[in-house]
Design an enzyme around this catalytic site. Structure first.
Site, short mmCIF file in Angstrom:
data_model
loop_
_atom_site.label_atom_id
_atom_site.label_comp_id
_atom_site.label_asym_id
_atom_site.label_seq_id
_atom_site.Cartn_x
_atom_site.Cartn_y
_atom_site.Cartn_z
N CYS A 2 27.49 -1.91 0.43
CA CYS A 2 28.73 -1.17 0.29
C CYS A 2 28.40 0.29 0.57
O CYS A 2 27.24 0.66 0.63
CB CYS A 2 29.27 -1.32 -1.12
SG CYS A 2 29.50 -3.03 -1.58
N ARG A 27 29.26 -0.22 6.52
CA ARG A 27 28.51 -0.90 5.45
C ARG A 27 29.30 -2.03 4.81
O ARG A 27 28.78 -2.79 4.00
CB ARG A 27 28.10 0.11 4.38
CG ARG A 27 27.27 1.25 4.93
CD ARG A 27 26.96 2.25 3.85
NE ARG A 27 26.03 1.70 2.90
CZ ARG A 27 24.71 1.75 3.02
NH1 ARG A 27 24.18 2.33 4.07
NH2 ARG A 27 23.94 1.22 2.12
N TRP A 81 31.55 -4.65 0.79
CA TRP A 81 31.25 -5.93 1.42
C TRP A 81 31.04 -6.89 0.26
O TRP A 81 30.10 -6.73 -0.53
CB TRP A 81 30.00 -5.83 2.28
CG TRP A 81 29.72 -7.08 3.07
CD1 TRP A 81 30.32 -7.45 4.24
CD2 TRP A 81 28.80 -8.13 2.74
NE1 TRP A 81 29.82 -8.66 4.66
CE2 TRP A 81 28.89 -9.11 3.76
CE3 TRP A 81 27.92 -8.35 1.69
CZ2 TRP A 81 28.12 -10.27 3.76
CZ3 TRP A 81 27.15 -9.51 1.69
CH2 TRP A 81 27.26 -10.45 2.72
N ASN A 107 26.75 0.25 -5.16
CA ASN A 107 26.19 -0.44 -4.01
C ASN A 107 24.91 -1.11 -4.46
O ASN A 107 24.00 -0.43 -4.94
CB ASN A 107 25.90 0.56 -2.88
CG ASN A 107 25.12 -0.07 -1.74
OD1 ASN A 107 25.29 -1.25 -1.45
ND2 ASN A 107 24.27 0.71 -1.10
N GLY A 108 24.84 -2.44 -4.32
CA GLY A 108 23.64 -3.15 -4.74
C GLY A 108 24.03 -4.43 -5.46
O GLY A 108 25.16 -4.90 -5.36
N GLU A 491 19.10 -13.48 21.47
CA GLU A 491 19.88 -12.28 21.18
C GLU A 491 21.29 -12.40 21.79
O GLU A 491 22.29 -12.01 21.17
CB GLU A 491 19.15 -11.04 21.70
CG GLU A 491 19.89 -9.72 21.62
CD GLU A 491 20.27 -9.29 20.20
OE1 GLU A 491 19.84 -9.91 19.22
OE2 GLU A 491 21.06 -8.33 20.09
N LYS A 495 24.75 -12.23 19.72
CA LYS A 495 25.76 -11.22 20.04
C LYS A 495 27.11 -11.87 20.30
O LYS A 495 28.13 -11.42 19.81
CB LYS A 495 25.29 -10.43 21.28
CG LYS A 495 25.59 -9.00 21.29
CD LYS A 495 24.62 -8.09 20.59
CE LYS A 495 24.34 -8.41 19.18
NZ LYS A 495 23.26 -7.65 18.60
N GLU A 498 28.63 -13.19 16.93
CA GLU A 498 29.14 -12.20 15.97
C GLU A 498 30.33 -11.43 16.51
O GLU A 498 31.20 -11.03 15.75
CB GLU A 498 28.05 -11.29 15.42
CG GLU A 498 27.44 -10.32 16.36
CD GLU A 498 26.34 -9.46 15.71
OE1 GLU A 498 26.37 -9.20 14.51
OE2 GLU A 498 25.45 -9.02 16.46
N HIS A 514 14.71 -31.76 25.55
CA HIS A 514 14.25 -32.44 24.33
C HIS A 514 15.38 -32.63 23.32
O HIS A 514 15.12 -32.87 22.15
CB HIS A 514 13.08 -31.67 23.71
CG HIS A 514 11.89 -31.59 24.62
ND1 HIS A 514 11.12 -32.68 24.93
CD2 HIS A 514 11.38 -30.55 25.34
CE1 HIS A 514 10.16 -32.32 25.78
NE2 HIS A 514 10.31 -31.03 26.04
N LYS A 613 26.91 -3.89 8.44
CA LYS A 613 25.76 -3.47 9.24
C LYS A 613 24.46 -3.47 8.43
O LYS A 613 23.42 -3.85 8.94
CB LYS A 613 26.02 -2.09 9.83
CG LYS A 613 25.00 -1.75 10.90
CD LYS A 613 25.53 -0.78 11.89
CE LYS A 613 24.54 -0.55 13.01
NZ LYS A 613 24.45 -1.69 13.94
O1 M6R Z 1 19.11 -2.96 9.80
P1 M6R Z 1 18.31 -4.14 10.28
O2 M6R Z 1 17.74 -3.95 11.63
O3 M6R Z 1 17.26 -4.57 9.29
O4 M6R Z 1 19.36 -5.33 10.37
C1 M6R Z 1 18.94 -6.64 10.66
C2 M6R Z 1 20.11 -7.52 10.99
O5 M6R Z 1 20.98 -7.61 9.89
C3 M6R Z 1 20.89 -7.01 12.20
O6 M6R Z 1 20.08 -6.90 13.32
C4 M6R Z 1 22.07 -7.97 12.53
O7 M6R Z 1 21.56 -9.19 12.96
C5 M6R Z 1 23.00 -7.33 13.56
N1 M6R Z 1 24.36 -7.44 13.12
C6 M6R Z 1 22.93 -7.95 14.89
O8 M6R Z 1 23.82 -7.40 15.79
#
Ligand code: M6R
Length: 618
Positions: A2, A27, A81, A107-108, A491, A495, A498, A514, A613
């Protein structure tokens, strides 16, 4: 996960809290709220959804919340969040104690909240929400009743709480004061003239002030208009270092792009150039990482390297493994941080740990690193945030990836800089132990060409858009690659999922036969990453196998590759590039593919559903 913000001073309060919350919205964006001192009372206003929803509520109630004649000067805000309890108004922060004398944002995670809640219920406390945060405010209220001292009540409470928390607290009896508390969740205090601030990150504070103090674990700050007084958890006053920060409003600037995501994808050549200027200013010089003070004797004897990371950072780690092993011959293992917690640690004092995290505060990564360093192995931290927990842990062995703030939840430019740091680290180790000097010299020349090559790739974005949107109605996508481009397939799938919510999988192309090939039919596009080099023929072969199953075929391939042009329905071209450097280019059409499909489907590309994020829960 958060975001929290606070202000005490002479300016109009609500616009400052809202501006801060907008900066922190990355956040979490399930709900938001503010608490402000107004006259003799504490006022809490909340809304479910993004900050814009809170703004709507505040506009309706505008007169009462902006203060009469500028009389309101002290308040706190929160963007959530959801972890404990659904995103409802009751569960939104700030939370009140029963008598509405104290308001808290958090936050936590409070790990022992059930035990504390049961104890308070026995004492007669009635809870309204399902959150762990309400336990904090009710506990402080309980202890305040006993001690009649704010500081004693806070200190007693934090000593009873287990878990991670950054807290901002208002007491009805203290009109112009905010109390801030930190344990294992970030919190920074912004120091101004006749005003003081707090926020979950420094970029937010940099909109308002040029001086800041980072709260460390087990510290408390008491903010008034005039001053900030710092204490430890025993209630003893402590001195803090005040840092200069550059004042800047850049964080919320989209630079003319429709979305932060588009801006950040397009910034990739710029951030690569910045990082190269810093760490590899010329191909003739060695990589500028001497400050890490890793002695040649130590590096020569390193027995293994363990890379720990999550999500996109994990994929950067997988690319890094290829490069480090190739350039140094040191065995490298890459593990999801969350999985490492459950595995046997095989590290020794001769091992290197590389922790990668854009935010530097991902709970899984931090926990995994804590476990890994207990072996006595040396930690190198790679993060975009020099003021983060990872930066603190890595101390002198820190490499900042210098991407600038990434606002969009989906990581793009920070993936590229994480990869680049790993390439430079590989070159640095290789140079220090004098391994493969001829390969290194060539690679350094090629690395210096990267900004130009990335620019040429970015220039193709409209072409990518034209080619891609016709696939937007697909319900499933498969991405395949081999060797150094297998992580790019992973990746790309992450992407697309998400951003567009379309299901997608990434596979090592040789693995398709396989099992996964069974999912293919006319409705499942296969995206193959094919660049000239060791893997080229085999990826083509695996792609032909997919084509025989009638899958629509898309390739990412270099300009002028006639063979690929003849096989695939759609080809997303990139400039010619060596296989080892190709991930920097092959990822770009993948990022645009996800962006344009998501946009076509009307998704919220900067703030996709269910995500945040910084993931500060394990
Ligand atoms: O802040 P970080 O790099 O540790 O975050 C890791 C993942 O949470 C982050 O890369 C997440 O997978 C992204 N939303 C991907 O786009």
């Amino acid at each position: 996960m958060c975001g929290i913000v606070g202000y005490v001073g002479e300016k109009k309060l609500v616009p400052i809290l809202l501006e801060g919350l907008h900066c922190l919205e990355y956040r979490g964006y399930d709900s938001s709220g503010i608490a402000i001192h107004e006259g003799q009372s504490l006022n809490v206003i909340k809304a479910v959804g993004k900050i814009s929803k809170l703004e709507e509520v505040l506009n309706v109630n505008g007169n009462s919340t902006n203060g009469k004649n500028g009389s309101v000067h002290c308040g706190i805000g929160h963007t959530r969040w959801a972890t404990h309890g659904e995103p409802t108004e009751i569960n939104a922060h700030p939370h009140f104690d029963t008598e509405e004398n104290i308001a808290v944002v958090h936050n936590g995670i409070i790990r022992n909240y059930i035990e504390v809640k049961e104890k308070l219920i026995k004492e007669g406390t009635v809870f309204k929400s399902q959150t762990d945060t309400e336990v904090v405010v009710q506990l402080i209220a309980y202890n305040f009743k006993q001690s009649k001292s704010i500081l004693k009540a806070i200190c007693k409470s934090v000593n009873e709480l287990e878990g991670s928390y950054a807290l901002a607290i208002l007491f009805k009896s203290e009109h112009n004061k905010i109390y801030a508390v930190r344990k294992e969740s970030p919190l920074v205090i912004g120091i101004g003239k006749k005003e003081n601030y707090l926020a979950s990150d420094t970029p937010t504070l940099s909109r308002f002030v040029d001086k800041a103090a980072r709260l460390l674990d087990n510290e408390i700050a008491e903010l008034s208009k005039k001053e900030v007084v710092f204490y430890n958890f025993k209630g003893k006053k402590i001195k803090k270092k005040i840092l200069r920060i550059s004042k800047s409003k850049d964080i919320l600037d989209k630079r003319g792009f429709k979305h932060y995501l588009a801006k950040e994808i397009n910034e990739q050549s710029e951030v690569v150039l910045t990082l190269l200027q810093e760490l590899l200013p010329s191909a003739e010089k060695s990589v500028q990482l001497d400050y890490l003070k890793l002695e040649p004797k130590f590096l020569k004897e390193v027995d293994r390297i363990l890379i720990l990371a999550c999500g996109t950072a994990y994929h950067a780690g997988l690319v890094g493994k290829h490069v480090i092993e190739k350039l140094t011959s040191i065995p490298v293992e890459v593990q999801f941080a969350s999985e490492y917690l459950n595995s046997a640690s095989l590290l020794t004092k001769k091992s290197l740990i590389v922790g990668i995290s854009q935010s530097g505060e991902t709970a899984d990564t931090i926990a995994a690193i804590k476990k890994a360093i207990s072996s006595g192995a040396t930690l190198i931290g790679i993060t975009n945030r020099p003021d983060s927990a990872l930066a603190d842990m890595a101390k002198n062995h820190l490499i900042v990836s210098r991407s600038g703030v990434e606002v969009s939840v989906a990581a793009t430019k920070t993936f590229t800089t994480q990869m680049l740091v790993l390439y430079l680290l590989a070159v640095y180790i290789s140079e220090t132990i004098n391994h493969e000097p001829s390969t290194i010299n060539l690679l350094k020349k090629e690395l210096r060409q990267l900004p130009q090559l990335i620019d040429q790739t970015l220039a193709k974005s409209e072409f990518y858009q034209e080619q891609i949107v016709k696939y937007a109605s697909s319900k499933d996508f498969v991405f395949i690659g081999r060797g150094i481009n297998y992580p790019i397939a992973l990746e790309a799938a992450l992407k697309l999922k998400e951003l567009s919510y379309i299901h997608a999988s990434g596979y090592a192309s040789g693995e398709m036969k396989h099992g996964p090939i069974a999912v293919l039919d006319r409705g499942v596009p296969v995206v193959s990453i094919i660049v000239p080099g060791e893997t080229y023929e085999r990826v083509i072969q695996n792609s032909l196998e997919a084509k025989s199953r009638k899958a629509p075929m898309i390739a990412v391939a270099v300009d002028g590759d006639k063979k690929v042009d003849g096989i695939f329905d759609t080809v997303l071209h990139i400039p010619p590039v060596s296989e080892i450097l190709s991930p920097f280019l092959t990822v770009i059409p993948m990022q645009f593919l996800s962006y344009y499909i998501a946009e076509h489907l009307g998704r919220d590309v900067d703030q996709p559903r269910n995500l945040a994020k910084s993931v500060t829960v394990e």
